[in-house]
Motif scaffolding. Sequence first.
Motif, short mmCIF file in Angstrom:
data_model
loop_
_atom_site.label_atom_id
_atom_site.label_comp_id
_atom_site.label_asym_id
_atom_site.label_seq_id
_atom_site.Cartn_x
_atom_site.Cartn_y
_atom_site.Cartn_z
N ARG A 1 -4.97 -17.34 1.57
CA ARG A 1 -4.57 -16.94 0.09
C ARG A 1 -4.11 -18.48 -0.48
NH1 ARG A 1 -2.94 -11.19 1.14
NH2 ARG A 1 -4.31 -10.37 0.58
N PHE A 2 -3.12 -18.86 0.35
CA PHE A 2 -2.80 -20.32 0.08
C PHE A 2 -4.14 -21.74 -0.12
CE2 PHE A 2 -1.92 -24.80 1.32
CZ PHE A 2 -0.39 -25.18 0.26
N LEU A 3 -4.85 -20.63 1.18
CA LEU A 3 -5.64 -22.16 1.12
C LEU A 3 -6.96 -22.11 -0.37
CD1 LEU A 3 -7.15 -22.92 4.31
CD2 LEU A 3 -5.83 -24.01 2.67
N ARG A 4 -6.99 -20.46 -1.10
CA ARG A 4 -7.84 -20.40 -1.94
C ARG A 4 -6.81 -21.11 -3.78
NH1 ARG A 4 -9.63 -13.80 -1.74
NH2 ARG A 4 -11.08 -14.31 -0.93
N ARG A 5 -5.91 -21.07 -3.51
CA ARG A 5 -5.15 -22.04 -4.38
C ARG A 5 -5.08 -22.79 -4.22
NH1 ARG A 5 -0.98 -17.73 -2.06
NH2 ARG A 5 0.34 -19.60 -2.20
N MET A 6 -5.38 -23.26 -3.06
CA MET A 6 -5.45 -25.02 -3.50
C MET A 6 -6.97 -25.51 -3.90
SD MET A 6 -5.56 -27.28 -0.09
CE MET A 6 -7.20 -28.10 0.84
#
Length: 548
Positions: free
Chosen positions: A433-438
């Motif tokens: 989920r963090f990488l999606r936000r990134m």
Amino acid sequence: MNQEFDYIVIGSGSAGGTLAARLSASGEHTVLLIEAGGSHRQLLVDMPAGWGRMAFDKRYSWGHETEPERWAGGRRMKIPRGKMLGGSSSINGLLYVRGHRQDYADWVSAGAAGWSWPELLPHFIRTEGQQHLDNNLHGRGGPLIAANQKNTDPITDAMIEAAVQAGLERVDDFNDGNAGGAGIYQVNVLDGRRSSIARNAIDPAMSRTNLTVLTQATVQCITLSGRTATGVKYRLPDGSEQLAKARREVLLCAGAIHSPQLLMLSGIGPAAHLQEHGIAVAADLPGVGQNLQDHVIAPMTWRLRPEVPGMNAAFRGIGLAGSMLRYLFTRGGAMTSAASEFGCYFRSDPALNYNDIQVFGLPVTGATEQTVNLGQSPKPESIPGFTLAPNQIRPWSRGSIQLKASDARVHPALRMNYLDDERDRKALLYSLRFLRRMVEQPALAKLVAAETRPGPALHTDAELLEWLAPTITTGHHAVGTCRMGRLDDPFAVVTPDLRVRGVERLRVIDASVMPNIISGNTNATTVVIGDKGADLVLGRAALAPMDS
């Protein structure tokens, strides 16, 4: 060949190759280095991008696979380990990473006195061949090259900018003991060629008359007289068995899979398990083969907009042929690529005092799902894209290694137990989920056409875990199966000076002695284990700890 030596080193990998080179340097001691594989002097080994082809090829790798893994959909996962001079340093992804200082503090807390970050930093410095950074944390002239990557792709620059926009710090050095932020990894590449322990430690040492290097020789067991190691029994390609004697010590450097296997085949390990296989028990050490740890990786991919070029074309068809020709004539271009350009670290829980997620990034996408079950390297797709692959670098899950037979030719049973601990699953889900936000940050959003893996339709924990099952793959960082510890720890296999408990003249010196896996790629630390191990064997005073 003379069959009696002062020291016998089993395994020529990152630790064993470093160790043999150090032990033979003075000319005072005779050393036998035994390697089951062959020479590293091959084009695919030299060429940095060759790592992607060698990992699953039994000409270069042992070809291990796990027992069915629950959280990988019951798959038997492929676990590549190098089988040639240089071991895994000859087939790995070439990233130079030291981990976090807290990793080594935790080692000391687990009973590995003398292995703290300040005490190991001089060994990192001594073994490093730094090409660019210039400060008191880095060294020049060591056998493990650490160099900046040349001609990184503009997409990599966008990854860094997007990570900063997502709240991470931009860093130039992942190896200052903090393992944080976003930047570009340094690599073991010099002048377009892989820089391995085989090239930089073993090759120079082979001119010494007191070092004998024996390849294509598979060690069957360590020979014992009572509880004293006396030498090794090994098998040659023609099937004949030979004996070699050690006047001083046998030094086991066969890695986190083969070191515990050889101990057990020699009668050193969990007594009941050895007796099941008809092996006489010389030393009952229940920790042998336990505490197995590895990083598990989940490659996420995105498709680029039509007007944005990626690197996929350089690894396909005519583009691949052109890349090969460019490499052969100039030692440049796409074939000098390591396993990752972009890297970042972050934590999945603000309560943690260290980052527990590491990310690898490349402007390339491969058909992972179609190939991973077959143990084949992902083939670049026709449509340009990029990959971000997170992994939980301080996993709670633990696996084990057990014998399947009392024969070194039969691979042991590997149970990695990836994601078995719920905390590991939660951390990996957070990373997705963090990488999606990134990727939604402006620097990357303007380049992206769509998320392709897992895909925008998958959101819930259950959906993402279902996607992870056929997708996760090894981080290639197996450690911990002969771990260091205190004398009162029944599951410690070796003492902090790397001596096998209850057995004289036998040490284990490789990644299997790590009590806990480090926060990142394990090769540089394994080289340091070999270097410090040499000092311990030779009885030399420890290098002065550094304050950093």
